[in-house]
Design a protein around this motif. Structure first.
Motif, PDB file in Angstrom:
ATOM      1  N   ASP A 114       6.606   6.270 -10.207  1.00  0.00           N
ATOM      2  CA  ASP A 114       7.750   6.837  -9.265  1.00  0.00           C
ATOM      3  C   ASP A 114       6.774   6.423  -7.956  1.00  0.00           C
ATOM      4  O   ASP A 114       7.557   6.069  -6.438  1.00  0.00           O
ATOM      5  N   HIS A 115       5.364   6.447  -7.864  1.00  0.00           N
ATOM      6  CA  HIS A 115       4.582   6.589  -6.939  1.00  0.00           C
ATOM      7  C   HIS A 115       4.389   4.809  -5.809  1.00  0.00           C
ATOM      8  O   HIS A 115       4.633   5.296  -5.289  1.00  0.00           O
ATOM      9  N   LEU A 116       5.276   3.357  -6.923  1.00  0.00           N
ATOM     10  CA  LEU A 116       5.283   3.096  -6.174  1.00  0.00           C
ATOM     11  C   LEU A 116       6.724   2.882  -5.421  1.00  0.00           C
ATOM     12  O   LEU A 116       6.582   1.832  -5.000  1.00  0.00           O
TER      13      LEU A 116
ATOM     14  N   THR B  83       0.212  -3.316  -6.686  1.00  0.00           N
ATOM     15  CA  THR B  83      -0.867  -2.398  -6.690  1.00  0.00           C
ATOM     16  C   THR B  83      -1.779  -3.029  -6.291  1.00  0.00           C
ATOM     17  O   THR B  83      -3.443  -2.402  -6.302  1.00  0.00           O
TER      18      THR B  83
ATOM     19  N   THR C 280       4.587  -4.178 -11.169  1.00  0.00           N
ATOM     20  CA  THR C 280       3.080  -3.509 -10.598  1.00  0.00           C
ATOM     21  C   THR C 280       1.743  -4.395 -10.416  1.00  0.00           C
ATOM     22  O   THR C 280       1.373  -3.922  -9.129  1.00  0.00           O
TER      23      THR C 280
ATOM     24  N   GLU D 204       9.211   4.728  -4.931  1.00  0.00           N
ATOM     25  CA  GLU D 204       9.443   5.536  -3.462  1.00  0.00           C
ATOM     26  C   GLU D 204       9.543   5.450  -2.634  1.00  0.00           C
ATOM     27  O   GLU D 204       9.371   5.610  -1.194  1.00  0.00           O
ATOM     28  N   HIS D 205       8.070   3.966  -3.000  1.00  0.00           N
ATOM     29  CA  HIS D 205       7.809   2.995  -0.697  1.00  0.00           C
ATOM     30  C   HIS D 205       8.643   2.134  -0.663  1.00  0.00           C
ATOM     31  O   HIS D 205       8.710   1.368   0.093  1.00  0.00           O
TER      32      HIS D 205
ATOM     33  N   GLY E 130       0.567  -1.298   0.187  1.00  0.00           N
ATOM     34  CA  GLY E 130      -0.061   0.182  -0.011  1.00  0.00           C
ATOM     35  C   GLY E 130       0.873   1.231   0.258  1.00  0.00           C
ATOM     36  O   GLY E 130       2.091   1.310  -0.639  1.00  0.00           O
ATOM     37  N   ASP E 131       0.257   2.594   0.744  1.00  0.00           N
ATOM     38  CA  ASP E 131       0.893   3.722   0.461  1.00  0.00           C
ATOM     39  C   ASP E 131       1.636   3.927   1.669  1.00  0.00           C
ATOM     40  O   ASP E 131       1.655   4.800   2.307  1.00  0.00           O
ATOM     41  N   TRP E 132       3.026   2.575   2.057  1.00  0.00           N
ATOM     42  CA  TRP E 132       3.052   2.958   3.204  1.00  0.00           C
ATOM     43  C   TRP E 132       4.768   2.210   3.291  1.00  0.00           C
ATOM     44  O   TRP E 132       4.866   1.249   1.975  1.00  0.00           O
TER      45      TRP E 132
END
Length: 365
Positions: free
Chosen positions: A211-213, A328, A324, A215-216, A180-182
Motif C-alpha cells: 500500500d505505501h508504494l 524501493t 517493488t 499510493e505514491h 521515494g515517498d513522493w
C-alpha cells in the motif's frame, strides 16, 4: 558545383520511416537534394517529411501479403520497379543511396547496385530485416541503430545509433528524480497499437504492490481503444490517479518525468528512453519473427539500465516483484538511469550524415 543528390529508400512502417525522415531533414539543411523512394503503401506515411523532399513511388511487393494470384505477381511488380529505378539512376547519377529496410526499398537498392552508385543501409533493430540482409554485403556500410547487430560475414557494420526526435534530444540526460515517498510517475506504453498484455498485467501487478508504494504512483498508460475502459476501471478500483489514452501526447515530457518505464522494446522506444536516461522494464513482442525486440533491449539490459521480461514470464506476481525492487531502491534506480545514458546515442543523426558525406566524397574521387 551541382547540388548533391541523396536517394533515401524506405518502407511503410514508422520504424523505417522515422530515421529516414531524420536523415532527410539533416541533408536538406546541408543543401542536398533529397528524394524518397517508396511504394504506394509507404507513401501513406510520408506526412512528416519536408515538402522539399521529392516523394517518388516505385512498384514493389511482398510475398507475405495477399492471395495466391497476388503472390504470383510479386516478381513481376518488383522487376518493374527495379527497371524503372535503374533507368532513373542511370540518368540522374545520385551521389548516395541509403536504404532503411522494408520491401519498398528493393527497387532503389537493386538499381543502386546495378548502376554501382555509392550506397549504404541503416538497420534499426538488433537483427537485420530480410531486405537489409539481402543487400548487406552489396553496400559500403550497414549503419546499425542497435549495438551489437549481427551482420553477414563480409558486411561492414558501423554503430550509428537510431536517430531520435529533436524534442527527445532536448531532454537528453534530463535530471532523474529517484523513487521515494513522493509522487512517482510510471509510464506504460506498447508501441503504435498499444499492447494488450500490458493492459492485462500492469494493473493487476500494481494491485499486488504494498500500500505505501502504490499510493505514491501516478500512472500514464497507453492502451488499445477497446481496453481503455477496463484499464481505467482497474485503476479506479485501486484509488489510483491514472491517465489512460490510446495515444500518449508529449512523450518527451512524460519520459523526462518518469521514475520508471514499462514498454515494448521497439528500436525507437529503446533509443528514446536511453537518450533521456530512464530505468525500464522491456517486454519484447513475442510474435516478432526474428525476435528483434529482445535484441534491441540487449544493450541496456547488459549495461544494467533495464530489466528484460519475456511475455511468457510476464505475470502480475513477477512484475509486482520487479516494480517493488526498482521503486524501493532509489540508489539502484539512479544507477539504472545513468546506465541508460551510457548506451544512448543522441548524435545518431550526425553519425549517419557523416557516413553519407564520406561515401559521396569517395564516389567523387
Amino acid at each position: 558545383m551541382s547540388q548533391p543528390h541523396l536517394i533515401i529508400a524506405a518502407g511503410g512502417t514508422g520504424g523505417h520511416m522515422f530515421p529516414a525522415q531524420a536523415l532527410s531533414e539533416a541533408m536538406l539543411r546541408k543543401g542536398w537534394r533529397v528524394t524518397l523512394s517508396t511504394d504506394p503503401r509507404g507513401a501513406r506515411y510520408v506526412g512528416g517529411f519536408s515538402h522539399a523532399v521529392e516523394i517518388r513511388q516505385v512498384s514493389s511487393a511482398t510475398f507475405t501479403r495477399g492471395g495466391a494470384l497476388a503472390k504470383l505477381a510479386v516478381p513481376f511488380r518488383i522487376f518493374g520497379g527495379v527497371l524503372t529505378a535503374t533507368f532513373r539512376m542511370l540518368r540522374e547519377k545520385p551521389d548516395v543511396v541509403v536504404g532503411f529496410g522494408g520491401y519498398p526499398t528493393i527497387p532503389a537498392m537493386a538499381a543502386a547496385t546495378i548502376t554501382r552508385r555509392p550506397r549504404m543501409l541503416h538497420e534499426q533493430n538488433g537483427v537485420l530485416g530480410r531486405v537489409n540482409r539481402i543487400f548487406a554485403k552489396r553496400v559500403a556500410y550497414v549503419a546499425c541503430g542497435t549495438w551489437p547487430t549481427e551482420v553477414p560475414e563480409g558486411a561492414v557494420a558501423k554503430h550509428t545509433g537510431n536517430p531520435v526526435r529533436a524534442a527527445i534530444v532536448e531532454r537528453a540526460g534530463a535530471p532523474y528524480m529517484p523513487p521515494g515517498d513522493w509522487p512517482m510517475s510510471l509510464l506504460v506504453f506498447g508501441g503504435s497499437q498499444g499492447a494488450r498484455i500490458l493492459s492485462d498485467v500492469v494493473p493487476a501487478a500494481i494491485a499486488l504492490l504494498p500500500d505505501h508504494l502504490r499510493e505514491h504512483l501516478r500512472i500514464s498508460q497507453q492502451a488499445r481503444e477497446e481496453d481503455v475502459d477496463r484499464v481505467v476501471a482497474a485503476y479506479d478500483a485501486l484509488g489510483l490517479r491514472a491517465e489512460v489514452e490510446t495515444f500518449l501526447h508529449d512523450m518527451p515530457t512524460r519520459l523526462a518525468e518518469a521514475q520508471l518505464v514499462i514498454c515494448r522494446s521497439g528500436a525507437s522506444s529503446v533509443a528514446d528512453i536511453c537518450v533521456v536516461g530512464r530505468p525500464a522494464i522491456y517486454v519484447p513482442l513475442a510474435i516478432a519473427v526474428r525476435d528483434e525486440q529482445s535484441a534491441n533491449a540487449r544493450g541496456p539490459v547488459d549495461a544494467g539500465a533495464a530489466a528484460l521480461m519475456p511475455e511468457r514470464l510476464l505475470t502480475p506476481e513477477v512484475l509486482a516483484e520487479t516494480l517493488t525492487a526498482i521503486l524501493t531502491q532509489p540508489d539502484a534506480a539512479t544507477k539504472m538511469a545513468i546506465a541508460a545514458l551510457s548506451v544512448s546515442v543522441p548524435d545518431a543523426t550526425e553519425r549517419l550524415v557523416a557516413l553519407v558525406e564520406g561515401l559521396a566524397q569517395k564516389g567523387s574521387s
